[in-house]
Scaffold this active site. Structure first.
Site, PDB file in Angstrom:
ATOM      1  N   LYS A 101      13.419  -6.387  -4.842  1.00 50.61           N
ATOM      2  CA  LYS A 101      12.834  -6.487  -3.496  1.00 50.61           C
ATOM      3  C   LYS A 101      11.575  -7.352  -3.551  1.00 50.61           C
ATOM      4  O   LYS A 101      11.051  -7.629  -4.637  1.00 50.61           O
ATOM      5  CB  LYS A 101      12.514  -5.084  -2.978  1.00 50.61           C
ATOM      6  CG  LYS A 101      11.470  -4.343  -3.793  1.00 50.61           C
ATOM      7  CD  LYS A 101      11.378  -2.885  -3.366  1.00 50.61           C
ATOM      8  CE  LYS A 101      10.331  -2.143  -4.193  1.00 50.61           C
ATOM      9  NZ  LYS A 101      10.372  -0.692  -3.959  1.00 50.61           N
ATOM     10  N   TYR A 132     -20.896 -17.281  -3.541  1.00 51.67           N
ATOM     11  CA  TYR A 132     -21.238 -16.685  -2.241  1.00 51.67           C
ATOM     12  C   TYR A 132     -21.944 -15.355  -2.433  1.00 51.67           C
ATOM     13  O   TYR A 132     -21.560 -14.548  -3.280  1.00 51.67           O
ATOM     14  CB  TYR A 132     -19.967 -16.450  -1.418  1.00 51.67           C
ATOM     15  CG  TYR A 132     -19.370 -17.726  -0.864  1.00 51.67           C
ATOM     16  CD1 TYR A 132     -20.072 -18.524   0.033  1.00 51.67           C
ATOM     17  CD2 TYR A 132     -18.087 -18.115  -1.237  1.00 51.67           C
ATOM     18  CE1 TYR A 132     -19.515 -19.680   0.541  1.00 51.67           C
ATOM     19  CE2 TYR A 132     -17.517 -19.274  -0.731  1.00 51.67           C
ATOM     20  CZ  TYR A 132     -18.233 -20.052   0.160  1.00 51.67           C
ATOM     21  OH  TYR A 132     -17.684 -21.195   0.661  1.00 51.67           O
TER      22      TYR A 132
HETATM   23  C1  LIG Z   1      10.654  -0.150  -5.178  1.00 53.09           C
HETATM   24  C2  LIG Z   1      11.540   1.003  -5.439  1.00 53.09           C
HETATM   25  C3  LIG Z   1      11.899   1.315  -6.750  1.00 53.09           C
HETATM   26  C4  LIG Z   1      11.330   0.613  -7.955  1.00 53.09           C
HETATM   27  O1  LIG Z   1      10.056   1.142  -8.221  1.00 53.09           O
HETATM   28  P1  LIG Z   1       9.269   0.690  -9.528  1.00 53.09           P
HETATM   29  O2  LIG Z   1       8.102   1.600  -9.567  1.00 53.09           O
HETATM   30  O3  LIG Z   1       8.864  -0.732  -9.300  1.00 53.09           O
HETATM   31  O4  LIG Z   1      10.195   0.837 -10.656  1.00 53.09           O
HETATM   32  C5  LIG Z   1      12.785   2.352  -6.937  1.00 53.09           C
HETATM   33  N1  LIG Z   1      13.307   3.033  -5.898  1.00 53.09           N
HETATM   34  C6  LIG Z   1      12.957   2.760  -4.624  1.00 53.09           C
HETATM   35  C7  LIG Z   1      13.549   3.564  -3.520  1.00 53.09           C
HETATM   36  C8  LIG Z   1      12.080   1.742  -4.351  1.00 53.09           C
HETATM   37  O5  LIG Z   1      11.746   1.470  -3.090  1.00 53.09           O
END
Ligand SMILES: *Cc1c(COP(=O)(O)O)cnc(C)c1O
Length: 375
Positions: A35, A266
């Site tokens: 994702k 800054y």
């Molecule tokens: C993003 C996600 C994962 C992966 O999580 P990580 O901590 O990056 O391994 C697993 N399950 C769901 C439902 C997620 O949304």
């Protein structure tokens, strides 16, 4: 010449990390979670290296299309399922598996016309209170799905809120196991932290020495695949034997010699206490570097570890050159990932210094940074 900043995606590291997930959960099938454009790495860049997984999990339908366009014929799971009824048409057309987390999604399925029954994962809200059916309504949801001709396989899934922390997963495992005890179907419960910290080798959840060991038929490896520790600073990526999959690097474009009392950047937030040399690196928050990283955030200059100085600005940041007296214009600056001579600066350390997590930094890599995949 373009600005010298670039990001590298390390394919061999991705494959190594995936193998690490396999070793931690040898009996399970493995979703590579891609994702957010593969956590900022780029789906097309990571695809070949992660194609040893059993499936790809993501949540954006356009990203699912990209995975199919790359030629992947295996399972693709939409972790949040359909966002509106017509999303189910794409699921049918591309053979996407999808989570079902609310009653509306079941209604949409019931009204959906499809020749091929859908493979779904019914999500339980076992305590995180984000998505899913509460334990007491889970069975009714399962029965509704089971009665639909539009639905084939029904997997069972949940997500843990504290797999990386002190509270752990036992309370949620108990709830999930109890509410699913005699339901058929494959289980999927483990994210990276669960895989690394709580996974057992067998087909059942057991409470054993050192706490609960959970088992799932499908594990969901996200962050570990990209070489960041889900539970930093308790464990480091190196401690988990993970390799960084992303390097962000640039070069020095100027140096300054400071006298005591001189300030930097800054807000003049840094004042030199002694004569010192600093370098100005071509990287700022418009590249995705965290603006909240204060003085002392670790950075490598020509592979030598030093720290940032003063506030991060949009296109530049300053680094202390005391430890790298030979450095000058053109010297390589590693913001995170791999430096020269086998040096590594973990993204988790930089994130920690900015009060965030590696996930956020890799996902926030800015579009203006050129990214190259390397072995
Ligand atoms: C993003 C996600 C994962 C992966 O999580 P990580 O901590 O990056 O391994 C697993 N399950 C769901 C439902 C997620 O949304």
């Amino acid at each position: 010449m373009p600005r010298p900043i670039e990001a590298l995606v390390h394919r061999a590291a991705l494959a190594h990390n995936l193998a690490r997930a396999r070793a931690a959960a040898p009996a399970a099938r493995l979703w590579a979670v891609v994702k957010a454009n593969a956590y900022g790495h780029g789906i097309e860049r990571v695809y070949a290296a992660l194609a040893g997984a059993d499936g790809f999990a993501l949540l954006d339908l356009a990203e699912a299309e990209r995975v199919r366009a790359l030629g992947w014929r295996g399972p693709v799971l939409l972790l949040e399922g359909a966002f509106e009824p017509r999303d189910l048409e794409l699921c049918s057309r591309l053979g996407l598996w999808h989570a079902v987390h609310c009653a509306e999604q079941i209604d949409w399925l019931a009204a959906h016309k499809t020749h091929a029954p859908h493979h779904v994962f019914l999500k339980m809200n076992s305590g995180m209170n984000r998505l899913g059916f509460r334990p007491e309504s889970y069975r009714a949801a399962w029965a509704r799905l089971d009665a639909l001709p539009q639905v084939g396989e029904i997997g069972l899934m949940t997500h843990f809120s504290d797999a990386d922390g002190e509270r752990g997963i036992a309370h949620q495992v108990r709830i999930f196991d109890e509410a699913t005890r005699d339901l058929p179907g494959e289980r999927s419960v483990a994210n990276s932290a669960t895989i690394l910290r709580h996974h057992g080798g067998t087909g059942v959840s057991v409470v054993g020495e050192g706490g609960i060991r959970v088992a799932s038929d499908w594990v969901r490896a996200g962050i570990l695949g990209y070489g960041s520790a889900p539970d930093f600073p308790e464990h480091s990526a190196a401690g988990w034997q993970l390799q960084p999959a992303m390097t962000l690097r640039t070069r020095l474009i100027a140096t300054q010699s400071l006298q005591p009392g001189d300030t930097v950047g800054y807000g003049s937030s840094f004042t030199a206490a002694r004569p010192m040399r600093i370098g100005i690196a071509a990287c700022g928050y418009a590249d995705g570097y965290p603006r909240h990283a204060g003085t002392g955030t670790p950075v490598l200059v020509d592979g030598v570890r030093t720290g940032t100085v003063g506030r991060v600005s949009m296109d530049m940041l300053a680094v202390d050159l005391t430890a790298a007296p030979a450095a000058g214009i053109g010297s390589e600056v590693t913001l995170w990932g791999r430096g020269p001579r086998e040096t590594i600066l973990s993204i988790d350390e930089v994130a920690h210094a900015a009060a965030t997590i590696g996930y956020e930094l890799m996902c926030a890599l800015a579009a203006r940074v050129t990214v190259r995949a390397v072995e």
